[in-house]
Scaffold this active site. Structure first.
Site, short mmCIF file in Angstrom:
data_model
loop_
_atom_site.label_atom_id
_atom_site.label_comp_id
_atom_site.label_asym_id
_atom_site.label_seq_id
_atom_site.Cartn_x
_atom_site.Cartn_y
_atom_site.Cartn_z
N ASP A 105 -6.48 96.71 28.88
CA ASP A 105 -5.98 98.01 28.45
C ASP A 105 -7.11 99.03 28.41
O ASP A 105 -8.28 98.67 28.24
CB ASP A 105 -5.42 97.93 27.01
CG ASP A 105 -4.28 96.95 26.90
OD1 ASP A 105 -3.60 96.73 27.91
OD2 ASP A 105 -4.10 96.42 25.79
N1 URA Z 1 -4.00 91.68 25.69
C1 URA Z 1 -3.93 92.94 25.25
O1 URA Z 1 -3.17 93.23 24.34
N2 URA Z 1 -4.71 93.85 25.83
C2 URA Z 1 -5.58 93.57 26.82
O2 URA Z 1 -6.29 94.47 27.30
C3 URA Z 1 -5.65 92.25 27.27
C4 URA Z 1 -4.85 91.32 26.69
#
Ligand code: URA
Length: 236
Positions: A105
């Protein structure tokens, strides 16, 4: 190279998974020898020029594998139509076109692999390989034994049940806990959603492990290095 279906070719270039490539074709983003192609069955061979969004793509012979410590506030995609900074922009001095192996993310930091080897990406991200990913998170409050058990049994999220996962409390920060989470899927915002489901929302999230690899402690946020041959062997 013999003739292959366009979506397979795009996946081998590392542009997207086969499913992602099919979506790109359907959206009219892919052209062959200058002509936009929207039919899925189209085959391409070594003499064809395939472009995505007007830029030629090809199956790279010189394979490159990079580990980067993705900072918060950088997109993990290869490009952004809104001009936001992308993780591949942080890799200077490499002329090959790189693509991220999976996603983190915008607000997650840590270990991300970049490569121009589409087959490698397919392997590393295919659900059947169930590669374990390890995250360190600061969460609100402190998960209890019941929460840990729920993780180990798998949780039900709005897109279905997860595989069994691991949750360990490894420290404290004021009233909040530092936890390690290990999952072997890669669904959208999965760690955040799992911790939300047990009512310990994420305040900070960092990926520290991908399969047998650990985030290199010498890599400051934004820094990268090539993977060592041994590391690539271990992954494969
Ligand atoms: N899980 C999440 O919630 N965010 C990420 O970036 C990777 C795994």
């Amino acid at each position: 190279m013999d003739e292959v279906r366009l979506q397979k070719y795009l996946a081998e270039c590392g542009v997207a998974s086969r499913r992602g490539a099919e979506a790109m074709i359907a959206e009219g983003r892919v052209s062959v020898n200058g002509r936009v192609i929207t039919e899925m069955g189209t085959k391409v061979g070594p003499k064809d020029t395939v472009s995505v969004d007007g830029k030629p793509v090809k199956v790279e012979r010189n394979k490159i594998y990079i580990m980067i410590n993705k900072p918060v506030g950088v997109l993990s995609s290869a490009s952004d139509d809104r001009g936001r900074q992308c993780v591949v922009d942080l890799v200077e001095g490499v002329s090959e076109r790189l693509y991220p192996v999976g996603r983190l993310d915008y607000d997650t930091s840590g270990l991300l692999l970049l490569t121009n080897d589409g087959a490698f990406t397919q392997k590393m991200t295919h659900p059947s390989f169930e590669i374990w990913k390890t995250y360190e998170a600061v969460v609100k409050g402190e998960p209890n034994e019941g929460n840990i058990k729920r993780f180990s049994e798998g949780l039900v999220l709005d897109d279905g049940p997860t595989l069994p996962a691991l949750l360990t409390v490894i420290g404290h920060k004021g009233n909040n806990a530092i936890v390690e989470v290990r999952i072997r899927e890669g669904r959208n915002r999965q760690v955040r959603r799992m911790l939300e489901a047990i009512r310990h929302p994420v305040l900070k999230l960092k990926r520290v492990g991908f399969g047998p690899l650990e985030l290199d402690p010498d890599l400051k946020p934004g820094a990268w290095r090539y993977l060592r041959d041994k590391e690539i062997e271990k992954l494969l």
